[in-house]
Scaffold this motif. Structure first.
Motif, short mmCIF file in Angstrom:
data_model
loop_
_atom_site.label_atom_id
_atom_site.label_comp_id
_atom_site.label_asym_id
_atom_site.label_seq_id
_atom_site.Cartn_x
_atom_site.Cartn_y
_atom_site.Cartn_z
N SER A 71 0.83 -1.20 0.00
CA SER A 71 0.00 0.00 0.00
C SER A 71 0.87 1.25 0.00
CB SER A 71 -0.92 0.01 1.21
OG SER A 71 -0.12 -0.02 2.38
N GLY A 72 2.09 1.13 -0.54
CA GLY A 72 2.99 2.27 -0.57
C GLY A 72 2.71 3.20 -1.73
N ASP A 73 3.67 4.07 -2.01
CA ASP A 73 3.52 5.06 -3.07
C ASP A 73 3.23 4.41 -4.41
OD1 ASP A 73 4.22 6.95 -1.23
OD2 ASP A 73 6.37 6.77 -1.67
N HIS A 130 11.14 -7.77 1.51
CA HIS A 130 9.95 -8.29 2.18
C HIS A 130 9.27 -9.41 1.41
CE1 HIS A 130 10.10 -3.96 3.75
NE2 HIS A 130 10.72 -4.76 4.60
N MET A 133 8.38 -12.48 3.31
CA MET A 133 7.23 -12.38 4.22
C MET A 133 5.94 -12.79 3.53
SD MET A 133 8.75 -10.74 6.82
CE MET A 133 8.90 -9.13 7.55
N PHE A 179 7.32 -2.46 -15.24
CA PHE A 179 6.90 -1.23 -14.57
C PHE A 179 7.98 -0.57 -13.72
CE2 PHE A 179 2.73 -2.86 -15.58
CZ PHE A 179 2.05 -1.72 -15.93
N ALA A 184 6.40 6.23 -9.83
CA ALA A 184 5.06 6.34 -9.27
C ALA A 184 4.39 7.59 -9.82
CB ALA A 184 5.12 6.37 -7.75
N1 LIG Z 1 8.08 4.58 -5.76
C1 LIG Z 1 8.41 4.46 -7.04
O1 LIG Z 1 8.42 5.46 -7.80
C2 LIG Z 1 8.77 3.13 -7.63
C3 LIG Z 1 8.75 1.98 -6.87
N2 LIG Z 1 9.04 0.76 -7.43
C4 LIG Z 1 9.06 -0.47 -6.63
O2 LIG Z 1 7.80 -0.66 -6.03
C5 LIG Z 1 7.96 -1.35 -4.80
C6 LIG Z 1 7.26 -0.56 -3.71
O3 LIG Z 1 7.81 0.73 -3.64
P1 LIG Z 1 7.10 1.90 -2.83
O4 LIG Z 1 5.65 1.83 -3.04
O5 LIG Z 1 7.79 3.15 -3.20
O6 LIG Z 1 7.48 1.52 -1.32
P2 LIG Z 1 6.71 1.86 0.04
O7 LIG Z 1 7.69 1.72 1.12
O8 LIG Z 1 6.00 3.16 -0.11
O9 LIG Z 1 5.64 0.72 0.13
C7 LIG Z 1 5.97 -0.62 0.39
C8 LIG Z 1 4.74 -1.36 0.87
O10 LIG Z 1 5.07 -2.71 1.02
C9 LIG Z 1 4.12 -3.31 1.90
N3 LIG Z 1 4.71 -4.42 2.64
C10 LIG Z 1 4.39 -5.71 2.48
N4 LIG Z 1 5.08 -6.50 3.30
C11 LIG Z 1 5.87 -5.71 4.02
C12 LIG Z 1 6.81 -5.93 5.05
N5 LIG Z 1 7.09 -7.14 5.50
N6 LIG Z 1 7.46 -4.86 5.58
C13 LIG Z 1 7.20 -3.61 5.12
N7 LIG Z 1 6.31 -3.34 4.14
C14 LIG Z 1 5.66 -4.38 3.61
C15 LIG Z 1 3.64 -2.19 2.78
O11 LIG Z 1 2.23 -2.15 2.64
P3 LIG Z 1 1.25 -2.71 3.81
O12 LIG Z 1 1.74 -2.09 5.08
O13 LIG Z 1 -0.10 -2.23 3.42
O14 LIG Z 1 1.37 -4.18 3.78
C16 LIG Z 1 4.25 -0.93 2.22
O15 LIG Z 1 3.32 0.11 2.07
C17 LIG Z 1 9.45 -1.48 -4.56
O16 LIG Z 1 9.87 -2.77 -4.94
C18 LIG Z 1 10.04 -0.46 -5.50
O17 LIG Z 1 11.34 -0.82 -5.93
C19 LIG Z 1 9.32 0.67 -8.75
C20 LIG Z 1 9.35 1.77 -9.56
C21 LIG Z 1 9.12 3.09 -9.06
#
Ligand SMILES: NC(=O)C1=CN([C@@H]2O[C@H](COP(=O)(O)OP(=O)(O)OC[C@H]3O[C@@H](n4cnc5c(N)ncnc54)[C@H](OP(=O)(O)O)[C@@H]3O)[C@@H](O)[C@H]2O)C=CC1
Ligand SMILES: Cc1cc2nc3c(=O)[nH]c(=O)nc-3n(C[C@H](O)[C@H](O)[C@H](O)COP(=O)(O)OP(=O)(O)OC[C@H]3O[C@@H](n4cnc5c(N)ncnc54)[C@H](O)[C@@H]3O)c2cc1C
Ligand code: HEM
Ligand SMILES: [Cu+2]
Ligand SMILES: [Fe+3]
Length: 524
Positions: A71-73, A130, A133, A179, A184
């Motif tokens: 649920s990240g960015d 992660h 997990m 992707f 993002a």
């Molecule tokens: N941001 C960007 O512009 C880009 C990102 N990416 C890739 O996308 C992926 C996510 O990036 P981004 O959204 O920026 O990262 P964030 O840190 O914003 O989000 C990561 C999400 O992972 C989930 N999650 C699931 N399991 C775990 C765990 N064990 N510990 C911590 N978090 C966990 C969490 O959601 P919840 O708590 O709801 O489970 C958390 O919100 C990465 O692999 C990144 O390389 C790729 C291209 C561009």
């Protein structure tokens, strides 16, 4: 009704309302009378939905349910874009209650296992660290397509790519890499701004085609990079820092250093050694402002020189169907960056030039000359020729900078996309060349007769502007040569595909590769 590719991949009990199960829902979708009614730009899918009947190979992916883990960015941007493109989105989070408000209303936010059960295509938007997990989801994930979107923070941090690692953790799933080259932000703002290409790879052709179709419906262009072993390469792409800029930046720095040294010797070292005069105050502004315009001007001519060389080569060879040598090819492909750096230096030069009269040194010098003239009782200091020269060269400079700004603006992707190719090439090719001509007039009217003044030669070094004129004048003369009717005719014929003595020369693919059948690899 033809079965879409993605549907053939579905587990027997597909939970989503895709067309094979819910053909009625599909019947309603492509209604042209409703198409115009959608509100904001973001709210409508960027590409229209296609009906399956037209082309059985196209997958009716809009309306399909897609899962997003995390649920990240990135997850949030992905969910946004997917819902706007007409997909149903189900987000799997460890803490759905807290995160639900961050997602569009249309997206369902639930627990990870629950989300996975509702779909067969899942974007894994969590970091590689992660992935392990997620192993407790192994059972529910069986047979599904996992899209790995992850990036690394360093080149070759791990020995296998993230996607291959994910595949090894979930051997029963099909992993597609993709992707990660899209930020993002680009996802969120839509593909109109920024890079449209999404590189994908996978060992499973069907899964790759399904993801490619999703990418297309989202308005991006999928680029097939082959099997999952390419994932490493794809993951390294965002880590390569501005690859296209490396050579142009070194070129600019190199030129800057050469001209700076030259000007330093002429303007500071020479008076210091010959007359023991302290002119070091000139370094921050005056020396820099003789260096920057020289770099800008020479770089601008280097943008148009390769086109001239390419045309000469085509004239000489009498055909356009032969590859240019690699160095020329590279050069042609770097023109945009060279041009933008030239514009950058020219803009700095303009600002520096405007700052010249506001310096204290300038004020002192003004007073000094005024006092001197008063003592010598010379009331009239107006030199008509000098006045005109300066009015002219400043005006030329401003016009040249204006034209270069136009070129720079049209090189922004969003603006370039709104022009057709003739408009674009008019601005880039014609107006850019006119900017080069006007810059030359600017330099000539500024330099004027100083090239012939012996006092201007310091340590036998001629005034800097004379050196800079060399390449630009060559380019301009060559362009004039191409305008001669006979040369022009021949060049135009060659560019339309005519070849010198084509009917005799049916060369087989020769060992030397001299007559390789392909097109020239750059668009000249
Ligand atoms: N941001 C960007 O512009 C880009 C990102 N990416 C890739 O996308 C992926 C996510 O990036 P981004 O959204 O920026 O990262 P964030 O840190 O914003 O989000 C990561 C999400 O992972 C989930 N999650 C699931 N399991 C775990 C765990 N064990 N510990 C911590 N978090 C966990 C969490 O959601 P919840 O708590 O709801 O489970 C958390 O919100 C990465 O692999 C990144 O390389 C790729 C291209 C561009
Ligand atoms: C500030 C700035 C920004 C720039 N931004 C960009 C950018 O965004 N993108 C970019 O690509 N470049 C950019 N450039 C570089 C440069 O403007 C272009 O490469 C420009 O097109 C070069 O023009 P050219 O006439 O030398 O070469 P070309 O346009 O390649 O053409 C050479 C000659 O061949 C002719 N010709 C070319 N192709 C054909 C054909 N198929 N049929 C018939 N005749 C043909 C043309 O009329 C021209 O006379 C930029 C430059 C600057 C200074
Ligand atoms: C607003 C736009 C511009 C202004 C106001 C301007 C002004 C000036 C001034 C005042 C000088 C003399 C500098 C000095 O006294 O040392 C100069 C020189 C010069 N300018 Fe510009 N200029 C402009 C744009 C450009 C552009 C677009 C180019 C080329 C790309 C350019 C190239 C040059 C060159 C090559 C010199 C000679 C430098 C030397 O050898 O001393 N200028 N300009
Ligand atoms: Cu389905
Ligand atoms: Fe299905």
């Amino acid at each position: 009704m033809g079965m879409g590719i993605s549907h053939q991949l579905h587990p027997v009990s597909c939970p989503c309302p895709c067309p094979a199960q819910n053909a009625a829902a599909w019947g309603k979708l492509p209604d042209p009378s409703e198409a115009g009614m959608s509100g904001g730009d973001m709210a409508k899918p960027l590409l229209g939905r296609r009906t399956v009947d037209n082309d059985p190979n196209l997958v009716p992916t809009a309306g399909h349910t897609i899962g997003v883990l995390g649920s990240g960015d990135f997850a949030r941007s992905l969910a946004n874009r997917l819902t706007f493109s007409g997909f149903k989105v189900v987000v799997g989070s460890r803490n759905p209650k807290r995160k639900a408000s961050l997602f569009p209303l249309a997206a369902e936010v639930t627990f990870q296992a629950d989300a996975v059960k509702k779909t067969d295509i899942i974007f894994v938007a969590v970091f590689r660290e992660h992935y392990s997990m997620l192993c407790e989801l192994s059972d529910v994930l069986t047979g599904k397509i996992l899209v790995d979107v992850s990036n690394n923070t360093e080149m070759n941090l791990h020995k296998e790519s993230n996607a291959e690692y994910l595949a090894s953790l979930f051997p029963t799933c099909t992993v597609v890499k993709g992707f990660n080259v899209i930020s993002a932000w680009t996802l969120q703002s839509g593909p109109r701004d920024g890079n449209k290409q999404v590189l994908i790879c996978s060992d499973n052709q069907e899964a790759k085609r399904t993801v490619a179709e999703i990418i297309r419906v989202m308005g991006f262009s999928p680029v097939d990079m082959g099997s999952l072993s390419s994932a490493c390469e794809i993951e390294n792409i965002p880590l390569r820092l501005l690859p296209a800029w490396k050579i142009p930046v070194f070129l600019a720095l190199g030129l800057f250093l050469c001209f700076f040294t030259y000007n330093l010797v002429r303007q500071v070292i020479h008076p210091y050694i010959r007359e023991q005069k302290n002119k070091f105050y000139k370094i921050p502004i005056e020396v820099v402002n003789t260096t920057l315009p020289c770099v800008a001007y020479v770089m601008l001519s280097l943008v148009y020189l390769p086109g001239v060389l390419a045309a000469l080569l085509q004239l000489y060879r009498g055909t356009k169907y032969r590859r240019f040598p690699d160095w020329l090819d590279q050069w042609l492909q770097h023109r945009k960056q060279i041009g933008l750096l030239s514009f950058f230096c020219a803009a700095l030069h303009a600002v520096y030039s405007l700052a010249l009269p506001m310096r204290r040194s300038h004020r002192y010098q003004l007073i000094e000359t005024a006092v001197k003239q008063a003592m010598e009782k010379k009331p009239d200091v107006w030199i008509e020729e000098e006045v005109w020269r300066m009015e002219m060269y400043i005006s030329f400079g401003i016009i040249a900078l204006g034209l270069l700004s136009l070129l720079a603006i049209t090189s922004l992707p969003s603006i370039a996309n709104s022009l057709n190719w003739r408009e674009f090439s008019f601005v880039q090719s014609t107006l850019g060349f006119i900017a080069l001509v006007i810059s030359t007039l600017h330099t000539l009217t500024y330099g004027w007769t100083r090239a012939f003044d012996e006092n201007q030669y310091k340590f036998y070094l001629p005034p800097t502007y004379t050196l800079t004129l060399l390449v630009p004048c060559t380019v301009i003369l060559a362009k004039v040569f191409f305008l001669l009717p006979c040369v022009r005719q021949r060049l135009l014929r060659i560019r339309r595909g005519w070849e010198k003595g084509r009917y005799v020369k049916f060369t087989l693919p020769s060992a030397t590769g001299e007559f390789s059948s392909g097109e020239t690899s750059s668009n000249v």
